[in-house]
Scaffold this active site. Structure first.
Site, PDB file in Angstrom:
ATOM      1  N   GLY A 148      -7.600   0.142 -11.703  1.00  0.00           N
ATOM      2  CA  GLY A 148      -8.790   0.863 -10.945  1.00  0.00           C
ATOM      3  C   GLY A 148     -10.182   0.467 -11.503  1.00  0.00           C
ATOM      4  N   MET A 154      -2.132  -2.102  -3.238  1.00  0.00           N
ATOM      5  CA  MET A 154      -1.138  -3.183  -3.230  1.00  0.00           C
ATOM      6  C   MET A 154      -0.269  -3.259  -2.136  1.00  0.00           C
ATOM      7  SD  MET A 154      -2.153  -4.975  -5.796  1.00  0.00           S
ATOM      8  CE  MET A 154      -0.896  -6.192  -6.049  1.00  0.00           C
ATOM      9  N   HIS A 167     -11.103  -9.557  -3.251  1.00  0.00           N
ATOM     10  CA  HIS A 167      -9.922 -10.386  -3.534  1.00  0.00           C
ATOM     11  C   HIS A 167     -10.473 -11.429  -4.662  1.00  0.00           C
ATOM     12  CE1 HIS A 167      -6.036 -12.412  -2.942  1.00  0.00           C
ATOM     13  NE2 HIS A 167      -6.639 -13.600  -3.233  1.00  0.00           N
TER      14      HIS A 167
HETATM   15  C1  GRF Z   1      -8.877  -6.953  -8.378  1.00  0.00           C
HETATM   16  O1  GRF Z   1      -8.988  -8.269  -8.841  1.00  0.00           O
HETATM   17  C2  GRF Z   1      -9.296  -7.219  -6.937  1.00  0.00           C
HETATM   18  O2  GRF Z   1      -9.648  -8.423  -6.539  1.00  0.00           O
HETATM   19  C3  GRF Z   1      -7.776  -7.356  -6.405  1.00  0.00           C
HETATM   20  O3  GRF Z   1      -7.063  -6.257  -7.181  1.00  0.00           O
HETATM   21  C4  GRF Z   1      -7.666  -6.208  -8.529  1.00  0.00           C
HETATM   22  C5  GRF Z   1      -7.684  -4.700  -8.830  1.00  0.00           C
HETATM   23  O4  GRF Z   1      -8.098  -4.551 -10.166  1.00  0.00           O
HETATM   24  N1  GRF Z   1      -7.669  -6.981  -4.975  1.00  0.00           N
HETATM   25  P1  GRF Z   1      -8.420  -3.200 -10.534  1.00  0.00           P
HETATM   26  O5  GRF Z   1      -7.473  -2.234 -10.436  1.00  0.00           O
HETATM   27  O6  GRF Z   1      -9.705  -2.717  -9.842  1.00  0.00           O
HETATM   28  O7  GRF Z   1      -8.696  -3.457 -12.091  1.00  0.00           O
END
Ligand code: GRF
Length: 194
Positions: free
Chosen positions: A12, A88, A107
């Site tokens: 997050g 996810m 992404h």
């Molecule tokens: C990020 O790198 C985003 O681009 C991808 O998932 C990752 C999430 O990271 N979709 P976080 O949970 O925000 O640290």
């Protein structure tokens, strides 16, 4: 004021960046949606008094899980923007067609190169001379929606993966709040005009 929710399943850090930048501007999400009750994103939401909606996919179909969420979102009123930040799960075409607002995603690669859940590892492990990130609208494919913005940098072949990864996340944390702010302001302006 434009209303939005964030979806996250993990650490997050993007969710956190969104809150840190946008909350002082009076723009807080209505809720965090997560499919992982024990993830850090949920802890951060609770610590910051942001309501959490948990999606439980266990023992039911994806459509049933999504329908429950659509019901919950409806109770929040008119949600205009869904911000996927490390969520996810793949949202079904049914959800995308049922949700009346806009859905965006971030992404960690330069799409269309390296889509999918291993995008970061695939990107780092590639021979690509440029790395970067993409923010895009969500469509029915995996990371195939219309691109809103990308930012890239030239990789130094000697640079270790952890340093490259930190650079990629730093770009994400800077750009995503700006894009969300731009969209929220646009919704606010069109509301004001109506
Ligand atoms: C990020 O790198 C985003 O681009 C991808 O998932 C990752 C999430 O990271 N979709 P976080 O949970 O925000 O640290």
């Amino acid at each position: 004021m434009a209303s939005w929710v964030v979806f996250a399943s993990g650490t997050g850090t993007n969710f956190r960046a969104l809150i840190e930048v946008l909350s002082p501007l009076g723009k807080r999400p209505l809720a965090l949606v997560s499919d992982v009750p024990a993830c850090s994103a949920v802890t951060y939401a609770k610590d910051n008094k942001i309501p959490v909606l948990l999606m439980n996919y266990q023992g039911i179909t994806r459509m049933q899980a999504e329908n429950k969420l659509l019901d919950q979102l409806e109770r929040f009123g008119n949600v205009q923007l869904v911000v996927l930040a490390g969520f996810m799960r793949v949202l079904s075409p049914y959800f995308l067609n049922s949700f009346p607002g806009t859905i965006i995603n971030i992404h960690p690669s330069l799409l269309p190169r390296h889509p999918g859940r291993n995008g970061l590892a695939d990107s780092l492990g590639s021979q690509d001379e440029e790395l970067g990130i993409t923010i895009h609208y969500v469509d029915e494919g995996v990371d195939t929606g219309k691109i809103i913005v990308q930012e890239s940098f030239v990789r130094d072949a000697q640079e270790p993966f952890d340093s490259l990864e930190a650079k990629i996340h730093a770009i994400e944390h800077r750009l995503y709040p700006q894009v969300v702010l731009g969209l929220l302001n646009r919704f606010d302006t069109s509301e004001a005009l109506n």
